[in-house]
Write an enzyme that holds these catalytic residues in place. Structure first.
Site, PDB file in Angstrom:
ATOM      1  N   SER A 140       0.854  -1.188   0.000  1.00 44.94           N
ATOM      2  CA  SER A 140       0.000   0.000   0.000  1.00 44.94           C
ATOM      3  C   SER A 140       0.889   1.236   0.000  1.00 44.94           C
ATOM      4  O   SER A 140       2.013   1.205   0.531  1.00 44.94           O
ATOM      5  CB  SER A 140      -0.900   0.014   1.249  1.00 44.94           C
ATOM      6  OG  SER A 140      -1.528   1.270   1.412  1.00 44.94           O
ATOM      7  N   TYR A 153      -1.447  -1.040  10.567  1.00 42.83           N
ATOM      8  CA  TYR A 153      -1.675  -1.336   9.150  1.00 42.83           C
ATOM      9  C   TYR A 153      -0.510  -0.804   8.312  1.00 42.83           C
ATOM     10  O   TYR A 153       0.029  -1.515   7.452  1.00 42.83           O
ATOM     11  CB  TYR A 153      -2.987  -0.703   8.691  1.00 42.83           C
ATOM     12  CG  TYR A 153      -3.298  -0.924   7.228  1.00 42.83           C
ATOM     13  CD1 TYR A 153      -3.919  -2.099   6.802  1.00 42.83           C
ATOM     14  CD2 TYR A 153      -2.972   0.034   6.270  1.00 42.83           C
ATOM     15  CE1 TYR A 153      -4.198  -2.313   5.452  1.00 42.83           C
ATOM     16  CE2 TYR A 153      -3.250  -0.170   4.925  1.00 42.83           C
ATOM     17  CZ  TYR A 153      -3.859  -1.341   4.532  1.00 42.83           C
ATOM     18  OH  TYR A 153      -4.130  -1.550   3.195  1.00 42.83           O
TER      19      TYR A 153
END
Length: 260
Positions: A140, A153
């Site tokens: 990401s 995350y």
């Protein structure tokens, strides 16, 4: 039965994983689809078989559990027809670091990071011995954003990026290709954690995967579909390498020396 290598995809029931399955099936690859949701996997498999004629096998597994990880590891080690691994399974946890439950965070790390490590490790020796094979790891752009208050995350996605780059450096010379794909805001279920009125503009999943596969075909080590100015990534990499070159000193930097 396809003459092309088989593709194993985790998180294949919806979103990015389901779209990778569709695109590889359209390319003529047989599939092994991994996810927790058997019903969604079965529905996807029926559609893919009807539309493309490829073989689609289902491997239901919860990659936050030891049993799930062991099952997929065994398949990757033992099935020599699998030549591409797509590590897509991932999730997020709502809230902030101080409000999130540690059990939820531990599962998040297992799914987003540990599963990528273990599944890659299960298949990499076979790929390296054969001199071919590919691993696609979904990271990401949050790997670059520790200040965005998605602490754990973000850390897992940084791990996936750096592991991918390290494996490409180590295994690329042996004929194995590792690609890290870094989506930014994309219309997937992970945005269910964010109120709709607070969501940014979202790229459609199909556009993301199609762009990522262009990078795959070009053998890019890092693919960032949302990034229009490629020079920004190249500049970041150049700066990182220059920083490393400046850490070989045997004395501390002057800013850390007490004034005399």
């Amino acid at each position: 039965m396809s003459s092309k290598v088989k593709v194993l995809i985790t998180g294949a029931s919806t979103g990015i994983g389901a779209t990778y399955a569709k695109r590889f099936a359209e390319r003529g690859h047989d599939l092994v689809l991994v996810a927790r949701s058997v019903e969604k996997l079965e529905a996807n498999a029926v559609e893919l078989r009807q539309e493309t004629g490829v073989s689609v096998e289902l491997l239901p597994a919860d990659l936050t559990t030891e049993a799930g990880l062991l099952a997929v590891e065994a398949r990757l080690r033992d099935d020599s027809s699998i030549g591409i691994l797509v590590n897509n399974a991932g999730s997020n946890v709502g809230g902030t670091f101080v409000t999130q439950r540690i059990d939820d965070l531990t599962k998040l790390v297992t799914l987003n990071a540990t599963s990528v490590l273990r599944l890659s490790h299960a298949v990499a020796p076979r790929f390296a011995e054969k001199g071919e094979g590919s691993i696609i790891n979904i990271s990401s752009v949050l790997a670059f954003a520790p200040e965005w208050q998605t602490s754990v995350y973000t850390a897992t996605k940084s791990f996936v990026l750096l592991l991918s780059q390290a494996l490409q450096a180590e295994l690329g010379q042996k004929g194995v290709y590792i690609q890290a794909v870094l989506p930014a805001a994309t219309r997937t279920e992970i945005w269910n954690f964010v109120d709709e009125d607070k969501r940014p503009p979202l790229m459609e999943v199909a556009e993301l995967v199609d762009a990522a596969l262009v990078g795959f075909d070009r053998r890019e080590a890092v693919t960032i579909p949302h990034l229009h100015e490629e020079l920004r990534w190249q500049t970041l990499e150049t700066a990182r390498q220059a920083l490393l070159q400046d850490t070989g000193h045997t004395t501390a930097a002057s800013r850390y020396l007490e004034a005399k």
